[in-house]
Design a protein around this motif. Structure first.
Motif, short mmCIF file in Angstrom:
data_model
loop_
_atom_site.label_atom_id
_atom_site.label_comp_id
_atom_site.label_asym_id
_atom_site.label_seq_id
_atom_site.Cartn_x
_atom_site.Cartn_y
_atom_site.Cartn_z
N ILE A 63 9.32 7.34 1.01
CA ILE A 63 8.76 7.03 2.32
C ILE A 63 7.87 8.17 2.79
CG2 ILE A 63 9.33 6.69 4.76
CD1 ILE A 63 11.81 5.15 3.85
N LEU A 64 8.30 9.39 2.55
CA LEU A 64 7.50 10.55 2.95
C LEU A 64 6.22 10.66 2.13
CD1 LEU A 64 10.24 13.28 3.53
CD2 LEU A 64 9.15 11.78 5.20
N ASP A 65 6.30 10.31 0.85
CA ASP A 65 5.10 10.36 0.01
C ASP A 65 4.01 9.42 0.55
OD1 ASP A 65 6.25 12.20 -1.68
OD2 ASP A 65 6.91 10.72 -3.15
N PRO B 35 8.39 2.25 -0.53
CA PRO B 35 8.09 1.33 0.55
C PRO B 35 7.46 0.06 -0.01
CG PRO B 35 7.32 3.53 1.09
CD PRO B 35 7.72 3.56 -0.35
N GLN B 36 7.73 -1.07 0.63
CA GLN B 36 7.17 -2.35 0.20
C GLN B 36 5.94 -2.70 1.02
OE1 GLN B 36 10.19 -5.40 0.38
NE2 GLN B 36 10.70 -5.14 -1.78
N LEU B 37 4.91 -3.16 0.33
CA LEU B 37 3.72 -3.72 0.95
C LEU B 37 3.79 -5.22 0.68
CD1 LEU B 37 1.28 -2.54 2.50
CD2 LEU B 37 0.02 -2.59 0.35
N VAL B 38 4.19 -5.99 1.69
CA VAL B 38 4.52 -7.40 1.51
C VAL B 38 3.34 -8.26 1.97
CG1 VAL B 38 6.20 -9.21 1.99
CG2 VAL B 38 6.93 -6.81 1.96
N LEU B 39 2.73 -8.99 1.04
CA LEU B 39 1.59 -9.84 1.34
C LEU B 39 2.09 -11.25 1.66
CD1 LEU B 39 -0.81 -8.65 -1.51
CD2 LEU B 39 -0.35 -7.63 0.73
N ILE B 40 1.79 -11.72 2.89
CA ILE B 40 2.34 -12.97 3.43
C ILE B 40 1.18 -13.92 3.75
CG2 ILE B 40 3.56 -13.94 5.42
CD1 ILE B 40 5.49 -12.55 3.73
N PRO B 41 1.34 -15.23 3.55
CA PRO B 41 0.23 -16.15 3.81
C PRO B 41 -0.25 -16.15 5.26
CG PRO B 41 1.90 -17.22 2.47
CD PRO B 41 2.48 -15.92 2.89
N ASP B 42 0.67 -16.17 6.24
CA ASP B 42 0.24 -16.28 7.64
C ASP B 42 1.33 -15.75 8.56
OD1 ASP B 42 2.17 -18.38 7.87
OD2 ASP B 42 0.69 -19.80 7.12
N GLU B 43 1.05 -15.82 9.87
CA GLU B 43 1.97 -15.28 10.87
C GLU B 43 3.30 -16.00 10.89
OE1 GLU B 43 -0.13 -13.83 14.78
OE2 GLU B 43 -1.09 -15.68 14.09
N MET C 46 -3.91 4.87 -2.43
CA MET C 46 -2.57 5.05 -1.87
C MET C 46 -1.57 4.01 -2.37
SD MET C 46 -3.46 5.86 2.12
CE MET C 46 -4.76 7.03 2.58
N LEU C 47 -2.05 2.97 -3.03
CA LEU C 47 -1.16 1.88 -3.43
C LEU C 47 -0.08 2.32 -4.41
CD1 LEU C 47 -3.69 -1.08 -3.80
CD2 LEU C 47 -2.17 -0.56 -1.89
N LYS C 48 -0.29 3.42 -5.10
CA LYS C 48 0.72 3.90 -6.05
C LYS C 48 2.01 4.27 -5.36
CE LYS C 48 -1.06 8.66 -5.88
NZ LYS C 48 -1.68 9.75 -6.66
N HIS C 49 1.94 4.48 -4.04
CA HIS C 49 3.15 4.87 -3.30
C HIS C 49 3.95 3.65 -2.83
CE1 HIS C 49 1.87 9.02 -3.27
NE2 HIS C 49 0.72 8.70 -2.70
#
Length: 697
Positions: free
Chosen positions: A319-321, A348-356, A659-662
């Motif tokens: 998370i700190l990285d 940390p997760q980068l979660v791609l979601i279709p919509d709200e 930054m996506l490597k984190h």
């Protein structure tokens, strides 16, 4: 007082828990002659133990012989001042227990800027043209006085809309605290009021005169008068001489007026210590400026020493990285790299979601899944840039009976403009509902409480509510607006109306009233559009109103408490209100351009940099798990001439490809499948399996 060397060599050293950097701050110039002491800036990274460091510094000074009566400790809340004093007292208690059992001294000059300012002004009132019997107006009193003056000088009679009293007070306060010209404040922060610059100058002059005539001060005066005293060639040194040491917490949140107070009292910086983190400066809307902490080292006649606290005691290293990489891209900052000994393989997760809508369902499912795995709801938080961003999630939580408390602004469904729209729908659905009808009637200009009561009595006594409304004798001055409401009410009660046409009719009728009643109508209009989008997900007016009539938490401000009937509850919070807090698991909603950064905060480089810091603050609230949720599109209704449409969103500009490597990237689709660039964790795989099972049940 005990000898420092003896204490530090004692096995029961009260500073043994401090790391090297914390100890360097605590021991700063402790053995240097007072006239050689340098100002100290402690850059305290998120979760680095700044409160403990400041409290130990106070204890260290007292142990070394400093008079507690001559220590000024400035914080931003009474609670913080009390906590600081208690922590310092606990350290001193341990020390004095080893040395003849002496009791630790209290800190009589510990408090907020405003409380200390009021005390000093009371003592020096006669020398600065005040009567010592002055009273202090709170925000409400100040608004009322501003409104009274506004009326007396004829600004309520203008043919064009003049800013309301609350807006006028906000402009006045911003000018005072930022020390910027009125024209610049209007241009940068209140552009819709810029045409009234000359009238506002007249109003503010009359407001100041009224305060003087009535011997009252407002909150801003407490800082303004103190600053003027500190700048005075005679009074400034005299007030500065009252204190040998001046310590300030959360220095990144100070405004120009507060910084001027410190430099005015201690122009050489002798005995001055400030603690803060430029990376967490996020309150410019209150007049705070990051320049204070960035420029602090050179603000005094003596160059300040900088001590940086980089060891984090809160978050895992992944998370700190990610957080370090984010803030490293800032255009200007005090450099630091947070580290911890809390190792973890979970990025940390980068979660791609279709919509709200899918975002709300995914977050709710994830929260409940973590609860079943043993993580209490109170250990989890959902953060967002603006209070309205949680609207869909709030409805989903209500639907699933998940208790929550929301901090930061009003709860979406309890905001006045949202309550207005819902009241119209409820009055149409149930004409016997007097509470809704009473609210609706008074939205019409010229109709007050007495007329509204007569209307409700007539409707209640009639067999046909629509006829009673048509036949009601409204005041002549309300004729045009009343006829428009009668037409709306007839349409809403018509048997052939198909949902959600109802809410579109209400919105068309209500928006002109919204613009009439509120200076920030554009922001509130966005909330009404959001409510309209949410309504479209229900089959009828009745089911929609039933869903949102669930009993929500009592309050949503910073004073809100937990639901009384639930032992556990989820935390929803704006990022601004989350500062200083921490949770095991944090979800951040709408991590897309337009939301973070807000499309209303990209006017200049300084605004964009503050938005970057805002995301940094959100990320550093997480201890073990961090989820940044990225909806792919937003549904916008009737924008300009383009009609209803989907707007596609891009991941926030602050998370660059490098930054996506984190992060662990997860793609979530409406087809109940998820694809990740790396193997899915068990939690996501289980959620996919459960959603797939529900598809064929």
């Amino acid at each position: 007082m005990p000898d420092a060397a003896a204490i530090l060599s004692d096995p029961a050293d009260p500073f043994a828990s401090l790391n090297n950097e914390q100890r360097a701050a605590v021991d700063h110039d402790i053995d240097v002659a007072a006239d050689q002491s340098r100002p100290l800036l402690v850059i305290a990274g998120a979760g680095s133990g700044k409160t403990s460091t400041l409290a130990h510094r106070v204890a260290r000074l007292i142990m070394r012989g400093a008079d507690p009566q001559r220590i000024l400790l400035l914080t931003f809340s009474r609670r913080a001042a009390t906590e600081m004093g208690n922590r310092a007292g606990a350290v001193l208690q341990r020390v004095f227990a080893l040395n003849a059992g002496q009791a630790p001294a209290s800190l009589p000059w510990a408090g907020t800027f405003h409380s200390i300012g009021a005390r000093l002004l009371r003592e020096y009132a006669g020398r600065i043209g005040l009567e010592s019997s002055f009273t202090i107006h709170d925000r409400g009193d100040s608004e009322d006085l501003m409104g009274m003056v506004r009326h007396e000088i004829g600004l309520t009679q203008t043919q064009k809309r003049f800013p309301l009293k609350g807006t006028c007070l906000s402009i006045y306060s911003r000018v005072v605290n930022s020390q910027e010209p009125l024209g610049l404040v209007l241009q940068s922060t209140f552009p819709w009021c810029a045409e009234w610059e000359q009238e506002l100058k007249t109003l503010f002059g009359a407001y100041v005169d009224a305060k003087q005539e009535q011997n009252v001060l407002d909150y801003d005066d407490l800082l303004l008068f103190w600053s003027e005293m500190a700048a005075d060639p005679a009074l400034g040194p005299e007030i500065g001489a009252l204190f040998d040491h001046v310590l300030v917490d959360e220095y990144q949140d100070t405004n120009r007026l507060q910084a001027a107070i410190i430099t005015g009292m201690k122009p050489d910086g002798q005995g001055v210590m400030v603690v803060g983190d430029d990376a967490q400066s996020i309150y410019s809307f209150r007049g705070a400026t990051v320049r204070n902490i960035l420029d602090f080292p050179s603000q005094f006649s003596r160059q300040a020493r900088i001590v940086t606290l980089e060891r984090n005691y809160r978050s895992t290293q992944p998370i700190l990285d990610a957080s370090n990489a984010l803030i490293a891209a800032a255009l200007e900052r005090h450099a630091k790299t947070l580290w911890t000994d809390k190792v973890s393989s979970a990025r940390p997760q980068l979660v791609l979601i279709p919509d709200e809508a899918e975002q709300a369902r995914w977050v709710c499912s994830r929260v409940l899944e973590q609860r079943e795995a043993g993580m209490a709801l109170t250990s989890q938080a959902v953060l967002f840039r603006a209070a309205s961003h949680s609207a869909a999630l709030e409805l989903e939580l209500m639907r699933r009976n998940v208790p929550f408390v929301k901090f930061g602004g009003l709860k979406f469904l309890e905001a006045s403009h949202i309550k207005d729209v819902l009241a119209v729908l409820r009055f149409a659905q149930n004409p016997s509902g007097r509470l809704a009808g009473f609210r609706v009637a008074q939205l019409i200009p010229g109709i007050g409480a007495a007329t509204a009561t007569r209307l409700l009595d007539a409707v209640g006594a009639a067999a046909e509510p629509v006829r009673a409304v048509e036949e009601f004798a409204a005041p002549p001055k309300s004729a045009g607006d009343w006829n428009a409401f009668v037409a709306l009410y007839k349409a809403l009660r018509a048997p052939g109306l198909r949902w959600p046409a109802d809410i579109e009719l209400v919105k068309h009728w209500y928006l002109p009233h919204l613009e009439r009643m509120h200076d920030d109508a554009a922001v509130r209009c966005a909330d009404v559009e959001q409510l309209s989008r949410l309504a479209g997900g229900h089959g009828s007016r009745e089911s929609f109103l039933a869903e949102i009539t669930l009993d929500p938490p009592e309050a949503t401000s910073d004073r809100a408490g937990p639901p009384r009937l639930d032992e556990d509850y989820l935390i929803l919070s704006t990022i601004h209100s989350a500062k200083g807090q921490e949770w095991k698991s944090v979800h951040v909603l709408n991590v897309v351009d337009g939301c973070i950064p807000s499309d209303m905060a990209t006017g200049n480089a300084a605004d964009i940099e503050e938005e970057r810091r805002l995301l940094y603050v959100a990320m550093t609230r997480a201890r073990e798990q961090l989820h940044l949720v990225v909806p792919n599109r937003f549904f916008i209704k009737q924008q300009a001439q383009m009609g209803d449409r989907h707007v596609y969103a891009a991941r926030t500009r602050f998370i660059t490809p490098l930054m996506l490597k984190h992060y662990e990237e997860c793609v979530w689709s409406n087809a109940q499948t998820a694809v990740t660039k790396k193997p899915m964790p068990d939690s996501v795989r289980m959620l996919v399996r459960d959603r797939a099972r529900s598809a064929w049940k």
